[in-house]
Design a protein around this motif. Sequence first.
Motif, mmCIF file in Angstrom:
data_model
loop_
_atom_site.group_PDB
_atom_site.id
_atom_site.type_symbol
_atom_site.label_atom_id
_atom_site.label_comp_id
_atom_site.label_asym_id
_atom_site.label_seq_id
_atom_site.Cartn_x
_atom_site.Cartn_y
_atom_site.Cartn_z
ATOM 1 N N VAL A 408 47.664 76.884 65.355
ATOM 2 C CA VAL A 408 46.952 78.073 65.820
ATOM 3 C C VAL A 408 47.924 79.067 66.428
ATOM 4 C CG1 VAL A 408 45.310 78.913 67.560
ATOM 5 C CG2 VAL A 408 44.734 76.924 66.154
ATOM 6 N N GLN A 426 42.171 80.724 61.583
ATOM 7 C CA GLN A 426 40.801 80.203 61.484
ATOM 8 C C GLN A 426 40.622 79.214 60.334
ATOM 9 O OE1 GLN A 426 41.711 83.405 61.400
ATOM 10 N NE2 GLN A 426 40.596 84.603 62.935
ATOM 11 N N PHE A 431 42.496 74.486 63.878
ATOM 12 C CA PHE A 431 41.462 75.321 64.494
ATOM 13 C C PHE A 431 40.064 74.756 64.257
ATOM 14 C CE2 PHE A 431 38.395 78.819 64.290
ATOM 15 C CZ PHE A 431 38.616 79.450 65.505
ATOM 16 N N LYS A 432 39.806 74.302 63.052
ATOM 17 C CA LYS A 432 38.459 73.864 62.678
ATOM 18 C C LYS A 432 37.966 72.681 63.492
ATOM 19 C CE LYS A 432 38.664 75.499 57.884
ATOM 20 N NZ LYS A 432 38.716 75.086 56.450
ATOM 21 N N SER A 436 33.282 74.583 69.102
ATOM 22 C CA SER A 436 32.837 75.897 68.618
ATOM 23 C C SER A 436 32.970 76.986 69.684
ATOM 24 C CB SER A 436 31.385 75.821 68.131
ATOM 25 O OG SER A 436 30.532 75.395 69.184
ATOM 26 N N GLN A 439 36.516 77.971 69.779
ATOM 27 C CA GLN A 439 36.813 78.747 68.572
ATOM 28 C C GLN A 439 36.431 80.210 68.766
ATOM 29 O OE1 GLN A 439 34.915 77.012 65.146
ATOM 30 N NE2 GLN A 439 36.233 75.201 65.130
ATOM 31 N N ASN A 443 39.010 83.277 68.806
ATOM 32 C CA ASN A 443 38.811 84.340 67.812
ATOM 33 C C ASN A 443 38.822 85.716 68.472
ATOM 34 O OD1 ASN A 443 38.679 83.523 65.097
ATOM 35 N ND2 ASN A 443 36.690 82.557 65.417
#
Length: 652
Positions: A408, A426, A431-432, A436, A439, A443
């Motif tokens: 990242v 992303q 990152f995944k 959430s 994230q 972002n």
Amino acid sequence: MVPVFSLRSNRSFGVGDFSDLKKAVLWAAATGQKLIQLLPIHDTTATHSWRDSYPYAAISVFALHPIYLDVTKLSQKQAAQKLLASMEPLRQKLNAAEAVDYEGVLKAKWQIIKALFQLEKETVFKSSSYQAFFETNKDWLIPYGCFCVLRDKYGTCDFTTWSETRYEPQIATLLNTLDQEALLLHYYVQFHLDKQLKEAVSFAHQHHCIFKGDIAIGVFKNSVDVWQNQSLFHVDAQAGAPPDDFSVSGQNWGFPTYNWPRMKTAHYQWWKSRLSHMQQYFDATRIDHILGFFRIWSIPVSAVEGILGYFQPAIPVTENELRAQGVHFSLERLYRPYIHIKELKKVFSESYQKITDEFLNAEEEGFFSFKPDFDTQRKLDNYFRKRPDSTYHKWLRQALLDLHASVVLIQDPNKQGSFHFRFNMQFTSCFKTLHSSLQQSLNALYHDYFFSRQDKLWQKEAMEKLPIIKNASNMLICGEDLGFTPSSVPQVMRDLGLLGLYVQRMPKIMGQMAEDLSKVPYLSVVSPSTHDTSSLRGWWLSLSRQQQQLYYQQVLKQPGDAPIGHDLPGWLNKLIIRQNLDAPAMWSIFLLQDLLNMEDSLHISEVDQEQINHPENPDQYWRYRMPVTLEQLLELRDFNQGLRQLIADTGR
């Protein structure tokens, strides 16, 4: 637009040369065209192989490429004519080839040059014209000649392996004593190249035509410019570009980045000299990747792919900012390659254990790290260069490179506790697998980093450099401003009177199907294709049937159905050309291929051969040649008259 090497005439030696430019000018005059844009024409001789065909990796930003020398003009003596006659079968063979045989042409030309040099050197070096040339150009010519002699002496242009790792004036004195012939040979070649190009420029002006040059954003790392001016470059970094439609892994051009603070201290003299030198040959020039004057994509030398780079200069993300966004674990989780056993099994399937044992070390909780011998992309790449060039090894190499890129963040090597976001972070497993909510926070910070916080810094950088670049010559400056573009670019270009580039199929506003050419500013260049894209034919064939129909109706404003077939018909190609000519831009510039393809009979059977460069391929062989000779093109009276009328009808 056409590269000099792509020109073909009855008298060519397998590649276009500076004398062929005169016939290109005659065709431009016959069709009402006023400008011929060329790719870079500087010497790229690093390895004496086809890899040197890449025109954007110059070993000198001043020296012209010997391959463009018209050897028939070097001597009129009987011995010279006899030599040329003996080479005629080879010349005809090379000239009949569909594509450039770079190595074959260069080898043959050097054979002739060295022989004719012995015939003419005394006369040339005594002439007032040569002495004037040498006096004017000695600041770059002497280091260039020394570099070429030492390159050939050591069998490599990597000057870090030479005894003479840095250029000093006494090196020239030493070479004058030890190998004066070799040194003078390069002076002789550059003298004639300069003379022949200036003759072509004068011929163009007589026919109301100008040449537009091309200034590459970078120089080859093992070049005379770096050898002579090492403090002006960051040799521990590589310039490139972030991922785009051409390359999902980004581009690594391998050029050192510029030490702009040092260049500023030196009053940008290297750049000023570069521009004033180009002015001898060109009335206008394209600056390749002008975005590099705002910021450059800098890739560590430990990396192979552009995706592990970051913009320089840039305001980094700090550890405190990351903590504030909810990163409560070790930051290594974000900047070290994310390699979990689940990911390994997914990527390598039943082979994962064997691959893991060879390349990785087990860590805690199912995580792995690369062994020291493979802990950078560069080390991996060096390893696979010694392995068989098989499909399996290519796949394995790429899979392991991808694991290295599963991060990242990228650590800033100059600021502890500071980081840059990896472009398109992303899409990484790193990152995944984050929560959430984290994230979303990352972002938001990512968006601020790329689209907000850098704007004023990048505008300031450009406004420090570009006015000096512009004022260093009388050439009209056009900037290639495609790609990931800072928001300040349009305003800076307008304020400085620099022409931007608009390519209809590459709209500057994300989400648009095509650029609306009717709304481009006057200070711009419109072009349906570039040397880095497919021709219009290639592009059309890459579209789905639905995309063709949408373009036909919504962009070209044509009723009914788009033509169905396996090619772009000449009349439709002409319609696209017409739309570009109608644009309010100062200039409409076209690939030679796109102009020729208005006539169906001039199509090359393999459309992919029309593309000059594939940017996604780091081993591209630049060898496109026009499918007909310039003499044949001049005889196509109906075609030429049609093009002339088309240009006149659009008020150009």
